[in-house]
Scaffold this active site. Structure first.
Site, PDB file in Angstrom:
ATOM      1  N   SER A   1       0.848  -1.210   0.000  1.00 29.22           N
ATOM      2  CA  SER A   1       0.000   0.000   0.000  1.00 29.22           C
ATOM      3  C   SER A   1       0.876   1.250   0.000  1.00 29.22           C
ATOM      4  CB  SER A   1      -0.973   0.004   1.187  1.00 29.22           C
ATOM      5  OG  SER A   1      -0.304   0.246   2.395  1.00 29.22           O
ATOM      6  N   ASN A   2       2.043   1.190   0.607  1.00 26.25           N
ATOM      7  CA  ASN A   2       2.954   2.348   0.576  1.00 26.25           C
ATOM      8  C   ASN A   2       3.575   2.525  -0.808  1.00 26.25           C
ATOM      9  OD1 ASN A   2       3.229   3.748   3.304  1.00 26.25           O
ATOM     10  ND2 ASN A   2       3.162   1.562   3.834  1.00 26.25           N
TER      11      ASN A   2
ATOM     12  N   HIS B   1       9.067   2.800   8.990  1.00 27.03           N
ATOM     13  CA  HIS B   1       8.841   1.915  10.144  1.00 27.03           C
ATOM     14  C   HIS B   1       7.631   2.407  10.947  1.00 27.03           C
ATOM     15  CE1 HIS B   1      10.001  -1.122  13.054  1.00 27.03           C
ATOM     16  NE2 HIS B   1       9.698  -0.241  13.993  1.00 27.03           N
TER      17      HIS B   1
ATOM     18  N   ASN C   1      14.116   3.741   4.946  1.00 28.00           N
ATOM     19  CA  ASN C   1      13.155   2.736   5.403  1.00 28.00           C
ATOM     20  C   ASN C   1      11.984   3.422   6.082  1.00 28.00           C
ATOM     21  OD1 ASN C   1      12.171   0.084   6.131  1.00 28.00           O
ATOM     22  ND2 ASN C   1      12.920   0.446   8.204  1.00 28.00           N
TER      23      ASN C   1
HETATM   24  C1  GAR Z   1       4.162  -0.683   6.761  1.00 28.41           C
HETATM   25  O1  GAR Z   1       3.352  -0.391   7.868  1.00 28.41           O
HETATM   26  C2  GAR Z   1       5.619  -0.448   7.107  1.00 28.41           C
HETATM   27  O2  GAR Z   1       5.811   0.595   8.014  1.00 28.41           O
HETATM   28  C3  GAR Z   1       5.983  -1.768   7.717  1.00 28.41           C
HETATM   29  O3  GAR Z   1       5.335  -2.724   6.937  1.00 28.41           O
HETATM   30  C4  GAR Z   1       4.118  -2.174   6.456  1.00 28.41           C
HETATM   31  C5  GAR Z   1       4.010  -2.471   4.985  1.00 28.41           C
HETATM   32  O4  GAR Z   1       2.733  -2.107   4.516  1.00 28.41           O
HETATM   33  N1  GAR Z   1       7.414  -1.965   7.733  1.00 28.41           N
HETATM   34  C6  GAR Z   1       8.061  -2.559   8.713  1.00 28.41           C
HETATM   35  O5  GAR Z   1       7.505  -3.012   9.697  1.00 28.41           O
HETATM   36  C7  GAR Z   1       9.559  -2.624   8.509  1.00 28.41           C
HETATM   37  N2  GAR Z   1      10.204  -3.040   9.696  1.00 28.41           N
HETATM   38  P1  GAR Z   1       2.438  -2.083   2.948  1.00 28.41           P
HETATM   39  O6  GAR Z   1       3.007  -3.387   2.348  1.00 28.41           O
HETATM   40  O7  GAR Z   1       0.945  -2.026   2.841  1.00 28.41           O
HETATM   41  O8  GAR Z   1       3.116  -0.880   2.365  1.00 28.41           O
END
Ligand code: GAR
Length: 210
Positions: free
Chosen positions: A17-18, A113, A111
């Site tokens: 989603s990001n 987080h 990154n």
């Molecule tokens: C996000 O919330 C990101 O901050 C986290 O994984 C999710 C991915 O969401 N990352 C971590 O925890 C890294 N240590 P997405 O796949 O929907 O973008």
């Protein structure tokens, strides 16, 4: 940016989603910031489909295909170099990256987080935050170093934890902030508005604040 295209390599492990927020706000936006390649360690990552739908090249590097993490990251770094990437963005990439990649993109790997670092680093930060009973959490965008979520912080934003929150309701509100904060951090770096404090290289300075 100076009229040239600023090229991103985005690494994802899951939903993406990001990645979608970077596609919508930057790749398909008015500025010349483009995603050159999306890379995953997981060939089933929905993020790969999002990239393909936006016409962005993808590549998959499953850990199982390599003898060790250094060899894995060396192969990824070569792919990123092949696409002439200016910045590497870990957007929900769930593996630690090693010097085999970091050394080839010095201070050019960031990154996302889902906690206010240095609180709750690691693999299950939202669950850890809730279990701890914290009342405030948030989102951090930071430079990647060899440690776990330990590199210099670029942007942070707080998210209040409600008494009736579940991990899923909190995750949803964190995602809303992430979808704004990560593209903003990328824009700041692409526009050369981010630098390190000469007296304390842990401190990142944003041009408006200098
Ligand atoms: C996000 O919330 C990101 O901050 C986290 O994984 C999710 C991915 O969401 N990352 C971590 O925890 C890294 N240590 P997405 O796949 O929907 O973008």
């Amino acid at each position: 940016m100076s009229g040239l295209e600023y090229r991103l390599g985005v690494l994802v492990s899951g939903s993406g989603s990001n990645l979608q927020s970077i596609i919508d706000k930057l790749h398909q936006g008015p500025e010349d910031i483009k995603i050159a390649v999306v890379i995953s360690d997981n060939n089933k990552a929905p993020g790969l489909t999002r990239a393909a739908e936006a016409g962005i090249p993808t590549a998959v590097f499953p850990m199982i295909d390599y003898d060790d993490r250094l060899e894995h990251d060396r192969a990824m770094a070569e792919e990123l170099e092949r696409h002439e990437v200016d910045l590497v963005v870990l957007a929900g990439y769930m593996m630690l990256v090693t010097p085999a990649l970091l050394d080839r993109f010095p201070y050019l790997v960031i990154n996302l987080h889902p906690s206010l670092l240095p609180a709750f680093p690691g693999g299950s930060p939202i669950e850890d935050t809730m279990d701890y009973g914290a009342r405030i959490t948030g989102v951090t965008v930071h430079y990647v170093d060899e440690g776990t979520d330990s590199g210099p912080i670029i942007l942070q934003e707080a998210v209040e934890i409600k008494y009736n929150d579940t991990v899923e309701s909190l995750r949803a509100r964190i995602h809303e902030v992430e979808h704004r904060l990560l593209p903003h951090a990328i824009e700041l770096i692409a526009n050369n508005q981010v630098r390190f404090d000469e007296d304390n290289p842990r401190r990142v300075l944003i041009r408006e604040e200098i």
